[in-house]
Design an enzyme around this catalytic site. Structure first.
Site, PDB file in Angstrom:
ATOM      1  CE  LYS A 264      54.403  46.723  36.745  1.00  0.00           C
ATOM      2  NZ  LYS A 264      53.863  46.548  38.298  1.00  0.00           N
TER       3      LYS A 264
HETATM    4  N1  GLU Z   1      50.908  43.608  37.628  1.00  0.00           N
HETATM    5  C1  GLU Z   1      51.618  42.761  38.611  1.00  0.00           C
HETATM    6  C2  GLU Z   1      52.391  42.712  39.628  1.00  0.00           C
HETATM    7  O1  GLU Z   1      51.965  44.067  40.422  1.00  0.00           O
HETATM    8  C3  GLU Z   1      51.577  41.074  38.287  1.00  0.00           C
HETATM    9  C4  GLU Z   1      53.226  40.853  38.081  1.00  0.00           C
HETATM   10  C5  GLU Z   1      53.443  39.561  37.216  1.00  0.00           C
HETATM   11  O2  GLU Z   1      52.289  38.517  37.076  1.00  0.00           O
HETATM   12  O3  GLU Z   1      54.400  39.117  36.681  1.00  0.00           O
HETATM   13  O4  GLU Z   1      52.638  41.993  40.784  1.00  0.00           O
END
Ligand code: GLU
Length: 421
Positions: A110
């Protein structure tokens, strides 16, 4: 969102606690358990951005890579004033479990930039995104770590990331990021995927309770990439959305709000409240405690806490947000007989269609919307079934069951790969 918990939230401590709770039902070598409580790499960058008024401003950004034993790191990037390393660390860990729960070949990561995106002009936002991409370029890549949208980021930011990374690497590299605009190799259905997944998992959970979404009353906290889309799919499924909110406040009408109108109003006037049919303004705190069948927190972490868990009236909570329920609140909700569909399953539709986008990019393929919708349905329904089976067998909550499934898959891969050197 607006309310402050009485104990300050520590998302990473929360994520570790969830892991230990699941681990209590599993047979894990102590060294391996210790290994997955740590993140593998944490990059903090401080970088300058030229502001429109000619001044130079420094920003802090992060990319945390939790675990890549099952595949390249994967996870979103958020732009938010409260973003800090501890939060990103927890979110990275949740991504590892999420990818494993739906069994797609990714690890977890993240990232984010501490900023208030609402105060940035489009030009400032672009320069910030490009410089941040440059700063993290050495650790991302289509086979290494693939960012995606998260809170207050979307297709435009992904387009700038794709362009910046492609300029640096000297070749068009669409697979470096997912959630791109369709024109740049984005996938049909990606924008809707998280909200759609929330409704698919809600439907399956309702079925498990012997109910149907048809006629259920729903309160949704958040009206962005997740909440706004979920509202539409809940309505398509015949549920009645009675409340929805943004970061400032919410609208409530027990007869049902027309979320499309409320959201159009938000687009036009930056406020859900101009919407005529909505009878009442409510706070984000009040929204959570409404007398509804289903509550979908689709905004920020730590909104269901010991301070309000006792007053939650919904019998079904579906976590569109990451980490909306603290472990203490989880225990209270479980005692009350509230079924909580955990984030790592409920909002996994986003990363699942991100995976479809990446697969299409790597192979230069284009799948149809129907193909994507069907594959998403299949993956989420199968995962829900697996989680329900573990919950029944081990007599644990759906969160513990999803963790047992996800963590179990990560550990199985870890054991096979062994420890280098
Ligand atoms: N931000 C989204 C999540 O928390 C999507 C992450 C992604 O598609 O890599 O799952």
């Amino acid at each position: 969102m607006s309310q402050k918990p009485s104990v300050p939230l520590d998302p990473h401590a929360m994520a570790v606690r969830q892991l230990k709770q699941a681990a209590a039902h599993m047979d894990i070598e102590p060294g391996l358990l210790e290994r997955i409580t740590h993140t593998e790499r944490e990059v903090t960058v401080h970088f300058p951005v030229k502001m429109d008024d000619g001044s130079l401003r420094m920003f802090a950004g992060y990319r945390v890579q939790h675990n890549d034993v099952r595949g390249p790191y994967k996870g979103g990037l958020r732009y938010h004033p409260a973003t800090e390393l501890g939060e990103v660390r927890a979110l990275a860990m949740w991504m590892t479990w999420k990818a494993a729960v739906v069994n797609i070949p990714y690890g977890g990561a993240k990232g984010g930039v501490t900023c208030d995106p609402k105060t940035l002009s489009p030009g400032e936002r672009e320069r910030l995104t490009r410089r941040f991409t440059y700063e993290i370029a050495p650790i991302i890549g289509p086979e290494r770590d693939i960012p995606a949208p998260d809170v207050y980021t979307g297709p435009q930011e992904m387009a700038w990331i794709m362009d910046t990374y492609s300029m640096i690497s000297g070749q068009a590299t669409p697979g470096v990021v997912t959630g791109k605009p369709l024109e740049l190799g984005g996938s049909l259905g990606r924008f809707e995927a998280t909200g759609r997944g929330v409704v698919i998992t809600a439907r399956e959970a309702a079925r498990h309770l012997g109910r149907d979404l048809e006629g259920m009353t729903v309160a949704i906290q958040g009206s962005g990439n997740v909440g706004g889309v979920a509202a539409r799919y809940f309505e398509l499924a015949g549920a009645k959305v009675v409340a929805i909110s943004d970061s400032k406040s919410g609208v409530y009408n027990p007869k049902g709000i027309e979320s499309a109108q409320a959201l159009a109003c938000k687009d036009q006037y930056a406020c859900l409240l101009g919407h005529e049919l909505a009878s009442e303004e409510i706070s984000n705190q009040e929204l959570l405690e409404l007398e509804v069948d289903l509550l979908a927190p689709c905004a920020m972490e730590g909104v269901l806490t010991p301070d309000n868990a006792d007053r939650i009236k919904a019998k079904l909570v579906v976590e569109g947000a990451n980490g909306p329920t603290t472990p203490e609140a989880d225990a209270i909700l479980e005692d009350k007989g509230v079924l909580v569909v955990p984030d790592i399953l409920a909002n996994a539709g986003g990363v699942t269609v991100s995976y479809f986008e990446w697969v299409q990019n790597l192979q230069n393929l284009l799948w149809s919307e129907d193909e994507i919708g069907q594959r998403l349905e299949d993956i989420l329904c199968r995962s829900m079934k697996e989680v329900l089976a573990i919950a029944q067998e081990k007599k644990v909550s759906l969160r513990n069951a999803a963790m047992i499934l996800g963590v179990g898959r990560v550990l199985a891969a870890s054991r096979l790969r062994g420890v280098y050197p």
